[in-house]
Design a protein around this motif. Structure first.
Motif, short mmCIF file in Angstrom:
data_model
loop_
_atom_site.label_atom_id
_atom_site.label_comp_id
_atom_site.label_asym_id
_atom_site.label_seq_id
_atom_site.Cartn_x
_atom_site.Cartn_y
_atom_site.Cartn_z
N LEU A 101 0.83 -1.20 0.00
CA LEU A 101 0.00 0.00 0.00
C LEU A 101 0.86 1.25 0.00
O LEU A 101 1.67 1.46 0.90
CB LEU A 101 -0.93 0.01 1.23
N HIS A 102 0.70 2.07 -1.03
CA HIS A 102 1.31 3.41 -1.11
C HIS A 102 0.18 4.43 -0.98
O HIS A 102 -0.84 4.32 -1.66
CB HIS A 102 2.01 3.63 -2.44
N ILE A 103 0.38 5.43 -0.14
CA ILE A 103 -0.60 6.52 -0.01
C ILE A 103 0.07 7.81 -0.47
O ILE A 103 1.07 8.26 0.10
CB ILE A 103 -1.08 6.66 1.44
N LEU A 104 -0.44 8.38 -1.55
CA LEU A 104 0.06 9.63 -2.09
C LEU A 104 -0.89 10.74 -1.69
O LEU A 104 -2.00 10.84 -2.21
CB LEU A 104 0.17 9.55 -3.62
N GLU A 105 -0.48 11.57 -0.76
CA GLU A 105 -1.33 12.65 -0.27
C GLU A 105 -1.03 13.94 -1.02
O GLU A 105 0.13 14.24 -1.32
CB GLU A 105 -1.14 12.82 1.23
N ASP A 106 -2.09 14.70 -1.30
CA ASP A 106 -2.00 15.96 -2.03
C ASP A 106 -1.15 15.78 -3.29
O ASP A 106 -0.14 16.46 -3.50
CB ASP A 106 -1.41 17.08 -1.15
N ALA A 107 -1.61 14.87 -4.13
CA ALA A 107 -0.90 14.55 -5.37
C ALA A 107 -1.71 15.03 -6.57
O ALA A 107 -2.92 15.28 -6.48
CB ALA A 107 -0.64 13.06 -5.47
N LEU A 108 -1.04 15.17 -7.70
CA LEU A 108 -1.68 15.49 -8.97
C LEU A 108 -1.52 14.29 -9.91
O LEU A 108 -0.43 13.73 -10.01
CB LEU A 108 -1.04 16.72 -9.61
N LEU A 109 -2.60 13.94 -10.60
CA LEU A 109 -2.56 12.85 -11.56
C LEU A 109 -3.24 13.31 -12.84
O LEU A 109 -4.38 13.79 -12.81
CB LEU A 109 -3.23 11.60 -11.00
N GLY A 110 -2.54 13.16 -13.97
CA GLY A 110 -3.08 13.56 -15.26
C GLY A 110 -3.41 12.37 -16.12
O GLY A 110 -2.68 11.37 -16.13
N VAL A 111 -4.51 12.47 -16.86
CA VAL A 111 -4.96 11.40 -17.74
C VAL A 111 -5.10 11.96 -19.15
O VAL A 111 -5.72 13.02 -19.34
CB VAL A 111 -6.32 10.83 -17.28
N ASN A 112 -4.52 11.29 -20.15
CA ASN A 112 -4.60 11.82 -21.50
C ASN A 112 -5.89 11.39 -22.22
O ASN A 112 -6.73 10.69 -21.65
CB ASN A 112 -3.36 11.43 -22.32
N GLU A 113 -6.04 11.81 -23.45
CA GLU A 113 -7.27 11.56 -24.19
C GLU A 113 -7.48 10.08 -24.49
O GLU A 113 -8.60 9.65 -24.79
CB GLU A 113 -7.28 12.37 -25.49
N PHE A 135 0.96 11.55 -16.00
CA PHE A 135 1.91 11.91 -14.96
C PHE A 135 1.28 11.72 -13.59
O PHE A 135 0.07 11.74 -13.44
CB PHE A 135 2.40 13.36 -15.11
N VAL A 136 2.14 11.51 -12.59
CA VAL A 136 1.76 11.53 -11.19
C VAL A 136 2.80 12.38 -10.49
O VAL A 136 4.00 12.07 -10.53
CB VAL A 136 1.72 10.11 -10.57
N GLY A 137 2.38 13.47 -9.88
CA GLY A 137 3.31 14.38 -9.25
C GLY A 137 2.76 14.98 -7.98
O GLY A 137 1.57 14.81 -7.66
N ALA A 138 3.60 15.67 -7.24
CA ALA A 138 3.18 16.34 -6.02
C ALA A 138 2.45 17.63 -6.37
O ALA A 138 2.76 18.29 -7.37
CB ALA A 138 4.39 16.63 -5.14
N ALA A 139 1.48 18.02 -5.54
CA ALA A 139 0.68 19.22 -5.81
C ALA A 139 1.53 20.48 -5.85
O ALA A 139 1.21 21.42 -6.59
CB ALA A 139 -0.42 19.35 -4.76
N HIS A 140 2.62 20.51 -5.09
CA HIS A 140 3.47 21.71 -5.10
C HIS A 140 4.20 21.89 -6.43
O HIS A 140 4.79 22.94 -6.69
CB HIS A 140 4.45 21.70 -3.93
N GLU A 141 4.15 20.86 -7.29
CA GLU A 141 4.76 20.96 -8.62
C GLU A 141 3.77 21.44 -9.67
O GLU A 141 4.05 21.37 -10.87
CB GLU A 141 5.30 19.59 -9.06
N VAL A 142 2.61 21.93 -9.24
CA VAL A 142 1.54 22.24 -10.17
C VAL A 142 1.96 23.22 -11.27
O VAL A 142 1.59 23.05 -12.44
CB VAL A 142 0.29 22.77 -9.42
N ASP A 143 2.74 24.26 -10.94
CA ASP A 143 3.16 25.23 -11.95
C ASP A 143 4.02 24.58 -13.02
O ASP A 143 3.81 24.78 -14.23
CB ASP A 143 3.93 26.39 -11.29
N CYS A 144 4.97 23.79 -12.58
CA CYS A 144 5.86 23.09 -13.53
C CYS A 144 5.06 22.10 -14.38
O CYS A 144 5.23 22.05 -15.60
CB CYS A 144 6.95 22.36 -12.75
#
Length: 453
Positions: free
Chosen positions: A28-40, A46-55
């Motif tokens: 079990l991995h728990i990713l808190e306050d993460a961003l996940l993008g899904v393409n068309e 991508f799966v990244g940390a929320a603080h990387e939102v600008d990048c």
């Protein structure tokens, strides 16, 4: 987590919140306050940390207004994967569990499955089956009748599925409900080529001998050839109860074991999943491991029919792939959450029997129900966890849903992992689906969503 320098197709969806999944290194991995993008195409970009939102937004070309933020108590988890279910038995789920396996099949199963020659009956049952399972699974369709309607409804409802036409040429109990080896070969080929011709993106064929007891060596050889020539998945049953194991020894005296029967006929491959396996020997588990074949653990059915208790810890130590199955209608519940509970219960029962037995943890069974299922079906490169390049197959969980099956307490009283277990292990089995708010398969939100998961 992905690097901001990585990039492929533009994203179509972006989610922000908590994500829980398994990997080969941790159950079990728990990713808190993460961003996940899904393409068309429905794949995870991508799966990244929320603080990387600008990048991430500059790299992937999305704006903050496109981000769907989860509530503070919500989280995403991979879809639950049912690796063994009999679609044609769904009509009598929860009934007729008063006999051991072989008598139960002769008395209830075979007569019921013979009714699928009625098109209206088969459409009614198969529609309800597909609506009830909103993630992926291995479906065993009726042996002779209207199996095409099952994969039609699977595609219609956006369901990911492996569908098999059950094959058998030995049946003394219901003599008219069987085929000759040549008939079964012909119908299986027709089934496979029809499904491949339709080119459904989420529905695939799976070669399905019912089990060795109901198949002649000639039929098993035909099915092994079909699977090999078309590079297909294979599913069947093995070592469910001791009476069955002894009968296989009588029917196939030249084979050293039940597993050897399938191996001899090219039906034990890295795309094979066999249900039950309660009474497999160490040498048989080695054959499974060497072939890359998998076991579907069906704890509800194993107990309901008094078949046996699979020692999951022993299977895992043998490095054999393992997933969970509901095995409706031998199992009385279509819920994968029930399969999780029963797997834990079985492990604890083995602990009572043997104090030295190492019980399974909730996290380990969570992995069996998600990533383990995808590995058992040889689909781990496509689904089962939140990794870049995989399809976004996911459930959105909200433990605080109104009239939900349990209460939730503050963070300082109940930790994150314990709350996750609570959300997937509710007290009220009749309300399993009430805290599951959305279902995504290959990036697409599936509707309608109703009944149990």
């Amino acid at each position: 987590m992905t690097s901001c320098a990585e990039r492929s197709a533009p994203v179509a969806r972006v989610f922000r919140g908590t994500f829980m999944h398994s990997s080969g290194s941790a159950p079990l991995h728990i990713l808190e306050d993460a961003l996940l993008g899904v393409n068309e195409q429905g794949k995870i970009s991508f799966v990244g940390a929320a603080h990387e939102v600008d990048c991430l937004s500059k790299t992937w070309g999305f704006s903050s207004s496109q981000i769907k933020e989860l509530g503070p108590q919500e989280f995403f988890m991979p879809g639950l994967i049912d690796t063994h279910i009999h679609a044609s038995q769904y009509s009598y789920t929860g009934t007729a569990l008063d006999m051991p396996l072989l008598q139960w099949l002769n008395t209830y199963t075979f007569p019921t499955e013979a009714n699928y020659k009625d098109l209206n009956f088969s459409k009614d049952v198969y529609t309800k089956v597909v609506v009830s399972w909103c993630e992926k699974f291995c479906f065993l369709a009726s042996r002779l009748h209207n199996f095409c309607s099952l994969f039609f409804f699977s595609d219609k409802f956006g369901q990911r599925a492996l569908v098999g036409k059950v094959c058998m040429d030995v049946n003394k109990a219901v003599k008219h409900y069987k085929e000759t080896p040549e008939q079964s070969k012909k119908e299986t080929n027709r089934f496979v080529h029809e499904l491949l011709r339709r080119n459904y993106p989420l529905v695939m064929p799976i070669v399905t001998p019912r089990f060795a007891v109901s198949c002649s060596p000639q039929l098993l050889s035909h099915l092994g050839d079909i699977a090999k020539n078309n590079n297909l998945h294979i599913q069947s049953h093995i070592s469910e109860n001791k009476e069955e194991v002894n009968l296989v020894k009588e029917l196939f005296p030249s084979c050293q074991s039940y597993t050897e029967v399938y191996r001899k006929h090219n039906l034990l491959t890295d795309k094979t999943v066999m249900a039950h396996g309660c009474h497999l020997t160490d040498s048989e588990l080695k054959l499974f491991r060497d072939a890359g074949a998998a076991i579907s653990h069906c704890p509800n059915s194993n107990i309901s029919l008094c078949s046996g208790m699979l020692d999951v810890r022993r299977v895992l130590k043998s490095k054999v792939k393992l997933g969970l199955g509901t095995d409706v209608a031998g199992g009385y519940s279509p819920s994968m959450l029930d399969a999780i509970r029963r797997a834990l219960d079985t492990s604890k029962a083995l602990k009572i029997k043997d104090p030295q037995h190492e019980t399974l943890s909730f996290e380990e069974v969570f992995r069996l129900a998600t990533l383990g299922g995808s590995q058992a079906l040889c689909l781990e490169k496509k689904t089962g966890s939140f990794e870049v390049g995989k399809d976004f197959d996911a459930l959105l969980i909200n433990p605080l849903v109104q009239d939900g099956p349990f209460d939730v307490f503050p963070d300082d009283i109940v930790g994150t992992v314990i709350k996750a277990e609570h959300a997937l292990h509710p007290f009220d089995s009749a309300g399993d689906d009430r805290n599951i708010r959305e279902v995504y398969i290959s990036g697409k939100r599936v509707v309608p969503f109703q009944k149990s998961l």
